[in-house]
Scaffold this active site. Structure first.
Site, short mmCIF file in Angstrom:
data_model
loop_
_atom_site.label_atom_id
_atom_site.label_comp_id
_atom_site.label_asym_id
_atom_site.label_seq_id
_atom_site.Cartn_x
_atom_site.Cartn_y
_atom_site.Cartn_z
N CYS A 112 -13.07 29.85 25.93
CA CYS A 112 -14.58 29.35 27.32
C CYS A 112 -16.21 29.20 26.61
O CYS A 112 -16.11 29.29 25.29
CB CYS A 112 -14.05 29.84 27.97
SG CYS A 112 -13.31 31.21 28.57
N ARG A 164 -16.00 22.71 24.90
CA ARG A 164 -15.27 23.68 24.12
C ARG A 164 -14.17 24.65 25.56
O ARG A 164 -13.35 25.14 25.15
CB ARG A 164 -16.47 25.21 24.27
CG ARG A 164 -17.67 24.86 23.09
CD ARG A 164 -18.24 26.44 23.51
NE ARG A 164 -17.35 27.53 22.70
CZ ARG A 164 -17.66 27.82 21.38
NH1 ARG A 164 -18.19 27.19 20.80
NH2 ARG A 164 -17.01 29.23 21.38
N TRP A 210 -11.35 27.31 29.92
CA TRP A 210 -9.72 26.69 29.65
C TRP A 210 -8.43 27.44 29.27
O TRP A 210 -8.98 28.43 28.39
CB TRP A 210 -10.06 26.81 28.35
CG TRP A 210 -9.23 25.59 27.55
CD1 TRP A 210 -9.02 23.80 27.74
CD2 TRP A 210 -8.14 25.79 26.02
NE1 TRP A 210 -7.88 23.78 27.20
CE2 TRP A 210 -6.98 24.91 26.46
CE3 TRP A 210 -8.02 27.33 25.51
CZ2 TRP A 210 -6.00 24.94 25.13
CZ3 TRP A 210 -6.73 26.78 24.89
CH2 TRP A 210 -6.00 25.72 24.50
N ASN A 250 -15.05 35.62 27.01
CA ASN A 250 -14.58 33.92 26.19
C ASN A 250 -13.44 35.34 24.59
O ASN A 250 -13.69 36.09 24.23
CB ASN A 250 -15.46 33.53 25.41
CG ASN A 250 -15.00 32.47 24.06
OD1 ASN A 250 -13.58 32.53 24.31
ND2 ASN A 250 -15.71 32.42 22.96
N GLY A 251 -12.40 34.78 25.06
CA GLY A 251 -11.26 35.53 23.78
C GLY A 251 -10.00 36.22 25.43
O GLY A 251 -9.44 35.24 26.33
N GLU A 258 -1.78 12.85 10.44
CA GLU A 258 -2.99 12.55 10.85
C GLU A 258 -2.47 11.79 12.32
O GLU A 258 -3.13 11.97 13.52
CB GLU A 258 -4.11 13.07 10.27
CG GLU A 258 -5.26 12.62 11.00
CD GLU A 258 -6.21 13.73 11.95
OE1 GLU A 258 -5.36 14.91 12.05
OE2 GLU A 258 -6.80 13.81 13.17
N LYS A 301 -2.96 12.19 16.20
CA LYS A 301 -4.26 11.90 17.35
C LYS A 301 -4.02 10.77 18.15
O LYS A 301 -3.88 10.99 19.86
CB LYS A 301 -5.10 10.65 16.26
CG LYS A 301 -5.78 11.19 15.30
CD LYS A 301 -7.07 11.93 16.18
CE LYS A 301 -7.06 13.49 16.22
NZ LYS A 301 -7.50 14.45 15.46
N GLU A 330 -2.65 14.04 20.43
CA GLU A 330 -3.33 14.74 21.20
C GLU A 330 -4.21 13.79 22.45
O GLU A 330 -4.70 13.83 23.79
CB GLU A 330 -4.48 14.41 20.56
CG GLU A 330 -4.21 15.98 19.99
CD GLU A 330 -6.62 16.18 19.34
OE1 GLU A 330 -6.14 16.83 19.43
OE2 GLU A 330 -6.05 15.49 17.45
N HIS A 332 17.20 9.99 4.22
CA HIS A 332 17.55 11.56 4.49
C HIS A 332 17.97 12.41 6.01
O HIS A 332 17.91 12.88 6.37
CB HIS A 332 16.57 12.73 3.71
CG HIS A 332 16.36 12.61 2.37
ND1 HIS A 332 18.13 12.42 1.22
CD2 HIS A 332 15.75 12.30 1.47
CE1 HIS A 332 17.54 12.27 0.52
NE2 HIS A 332 15.81 11.82 0.18
N LYS A 386 -11.52 21.84 21.71
CA LYS A 386 -11.93 21.90 20.61
C LYS A 386 -12.24 22.94 19.65
O LYS A 386 -11.97 22.80 19.13
CB LYS A 386 -13.75 21.44 20.87
CG LYS A 386 -14.51 21.33 20.00
CD LYS A 386 -14.03 19.81 19.58
CE LYS A 386 -15.05 19.02 18.13
NZ LYS A 386 -13.80 17.94 17.30
C1 F6R Z 1 -7.09 17.78 16.00
C2 F6R Z 1 -8.11 18.59 16.60
C3 F6R Z 1 -7.35 19.68 16.38
C4 F6R Z 1 -8.39 21.28 15.21
C5 F6R Z 1 -7.78 22.26 15.08
C6 F6R Z 1 -8.87 23.28 14.17
O1 F6R Z 1 -7.86 16.43 16.89
O2 F6R Z 1 -9.43 17.74 17.00
O3 F6R Z 1 -5.93 20.10 16.10
O4 F6R Z 1 -8.14 19.88 14.14
O5 F6R Z 1 -8.27 23.26 16.10
O6 F6R Z 1 -10.14 22.82 14.21
P1 F6R Z 1 -10.87 23.56 13.86
O7 F6R Z 1 -11.79 22.34 12.48
O8 F6R Z 1 -12.59 23.20 14.26
O9 F6R Z 1 -11.02 24.75 12.36
#
Ligand code: F6R
Length: 591
Positions: free
Chosen positions: A5, A30, A78, A104-105, A467, A471, A474, A490, A586
């Site tokens: 959070c 966040r 969150w 937070n945690g 990647e 995307k 997500e 394979h 995030k």
């Molecule tokens: C994908 C995404 C997550 C972050 C991951 C690592 O779009 O945002 O997969 O890449 O949680 O986050 P950081 O880079 O902040 O360690």
């Protein structure tokens, strides 16, 4: 029950509620399933308002901004498990309602603490782990605020940054493995999980260390450790530009950040000379090199490894941060670990760094948030210089990480990559963004009923296939899988049939001929093929054009852009909110 959070506390001369609401909006990326505020009102009473939803919505329903008083704490939540309900929203109050806490945690031993506190007569009103903090503080408050915090921290197992407000107007916080930062303004103090929480009010920050407790009473701010000994922490001036998080003319942060890449990749390629030299020297001197990261940052690690091997002849091992326990078992004093993280706060990444450090390794950080925990524990760090990334899905931070990986590789290889300041890929990215939007938007509309997408790439394109799949998952909630194109025969070829959609990364480089023959194999099974390439081919049902690159190694940083755009427009086509994908946050500061 655990939460991930944003937290904010304010004690000063201004009206606190509008400040708290504003701060929570800034940090909402966040975590964003519930919101709450506790205030000491002008009459000296404690008032809590909280509910589920986004900040704007909850504020509208509960009139949080209208609450009176100049002392308060706030939170956005969150939930990783445990319900998203009004009662689980923070702040959590102690029985007497004289103490309220935001956290937070994760408190790992909350069950036993709750049982013990319940036996002692405490009554709980939520299913969260966090509420135990309020009741622990209450059990010890007879000894004073400082002692109550020390006793509470001694009992907690897990990770936490928490802030408590007390009936007498004192605000206090403590941290263990979660960030907590104090903002020092002319007429008051802030306590937050993120500098963005107060940056619009002050650029003076005190970064608390692990095991620090801060108490702000009517007289002053005091910081001491869990044993009660005073500790001195410097005031750092943080860059104002970190606070620029306006969407501008764009409908969403994600779209803005995709567009920002025209500029940010160049910013990432341009590095401070001295830090760059120290960074590269540390790699040169290392007996073994490990690269770690999570999610998107892990994909950057995969490409970095290819670059180091191909151009600098340096062997590196990539380790997914969440798998670090085994992956880093062979790290020793001669090793260096390069940790890549946009936020610099990802728990898995910090944990892997801790493991490597304990085994004697040097730590090199690649971060976007230069005030983050990762930056602070690194021996040397480089910044991707992208500015705040608010959209939950990483976009500009990823291309920043790649641009930086190119710059480091170029230096280590004595200029073999010819990266310069990235002019070739900067121009190509500009071109892709400015020309492909109409094609991609139309394509996304046509793809909204698709259930499964396979992304194929060979060699340096495989990390981009992974990647792109991440995307799409997500942002547009579609099942998407990145496959190493050579692995098709394979196994995955069995999945190719009439309704299958395949996106093939096939620029004209060493992988081209093999990729095109994969496309034919797929087509022969009736699947639809979208080609991302600088060359059109009749095998494609649809073609997304990218510019030709003289340096083949730069294709990945360019070809990921259409995949980001496709994911964004598919999210819109499916009425999903691209900035706030469901169930995600995030900055994943819990394990
Ligand atoms: C994908 C995404 C997550 C972050 C991951 C690592 O779009 O945002 O997969 O890449 O949680 O986050 P950081 O880079 O902040 O360690």
């Amino acid at each position: 029950m655990d939460t991930l959070c944003s937290i904010i506390g304010y004690k000063g001369k201004q009206s606190a509620a509008p400040i708290l609401v504003d701060s929570l909006k800034k940090m909402e990326y966040r975590g964003y399933d519930s919101v709450g505020v506790a205030m000491i009102d002008n009459g000296g009473g404690m008032m809590v308002r909280k509910g589920t939803g986004k900040v704007q919505e909850v504020n509208k329903n509960l009139n949080i901004s209208d609450m009176s008083g100049s002392i308060g704490i706030g939170h956005t939540r969150w939930a990783t498990h445990g319900g998203v309900t009004d009662s689980n929203a923070h702040p959590h109050s102690a029985c007497s309602k004289d103490i309220a806490v935001v956290h937070n945690g994760i408190i790992e031993n909350y069950r036993e603490l709750k049982e013990e506190l319940t036996k002692a007569g405490h009554v709980f009103s939520s299913q969260t782990d966090s509420e135990v903090i309020a009741h622990l503080l209450e059990s010890n408050i007879g000894k004073g605020v400082k002692a109550a915090l020390m006793e509470t921290c001694k009992r907690l197992k897990g990770t936490y940054g928490f802030v408590a407000v007390f009936q007498d107007g004192t605000i206090a916080g403590a941290r263990f493995e979660e960030p907590l930062i104090i903002g020092v303004a002319n007429d008051g103090y802030f306590v937050s999980s993120d500098v963005l929480g107060f940056l619009q009010y002050t650029d003076k920050a005190i970064f608390l260390d692990n095991c620090d407790i801060a108490v702000i009473d009517n007289k002053k701010l005091e910081i001491f450790n869990f044993d009660g000994l005073p500790v001195a922490r410097p005031i750092t001036q943080v860059a104002w530009e970190l606070g620029e998080i306006d969407k501008g003319k764009y409908a969403h942060y994600t779209l803005k950040e995709i567009n920002d890449q025209r500029v940010t990749v160049a910013n990432a390629a341009r590095q401070d000379e001295q830090a760059m030299e120290r960074f590269c020297q540390t790699i040169k001197e290392a007996g073994s090199v490990y690269i770690t990261g999570s999610g998107t940052s892990y994909h950057a690690a995969l490409l970095f490894k290819h670059m180091l091997a191909r151009f600098a002849k340096i062997r590196a091992e990539t380790v997914m941060s969440s798998e670090a326990h085994d992956g880093l078992a062979s790290v020793d004093e001669g090793s260096v670990i390069i940790a890549i993280s946009q936020s610099g706060e990802t728990a898995d990444v910090l944990e892997s760094v801790k493991i490597a450090k304990k085994q004697g390794a040097k730590v090199l950080g690649i971060v976007n948030v230069v005030t983050s925990s990762l930056a602070r524990i690194s021996d040397v760090f480089l910044s991707t210089n992208c500015g705040p990334e608010i959209g939950v899905a990483a976009t500009k931070s990823f291309t920043g990480q790649l641009a930086l990986a190119y710059a480091v590789t170029d230096r280590l290889s004595g200029g073999k990559l010819k990266a310069g300041e990235g002019a070739e890929f900067v121009n190509a990215i500009e071109k892709v963004i400015s020309t492909s939007q109409p094609v991609i938007e139309k394509m996304a509309e046509g793809m909204k009923e698709v259930n499964d997408i396979y992304l194929l790439g060979r060699s340096i394109h495989y990390p981009i296939a992974l990647e792109g799949a991440l995307k799409l998952k997500e942002l547009s909630y579609v099942h998407a899988e990145g496959v190493a194109a050579g692995e098709l025969k394979h196994g995955p070829l069995a999945l190719m049939e009439k309704n299958t959609l395949v996106i093939l990364l096939a620029p004209q480089d060493a992988t081209y001929a093999d990729s095109i023959s994969n496309a034919h194999e797929i087509k022969a099974r009736g699947a639809t093929v979208i080609g991302i390439s600088d060359a059109k081919d009749e095998v494609y049902d649809h073609w997304i054009q990218i510019p030709h690159m003289d340096q083949e190694a730069f294709y990945p940083i360019v070809e990921v852009i259409p995949l980001q755009m496709l994911s964004y427009y598919m999210a819109l086509a499916k009425n999903a909110d691209p900035d706030y994908p469901r169930n995600l946050a995030k900055s994943v500061t819990v394990k």
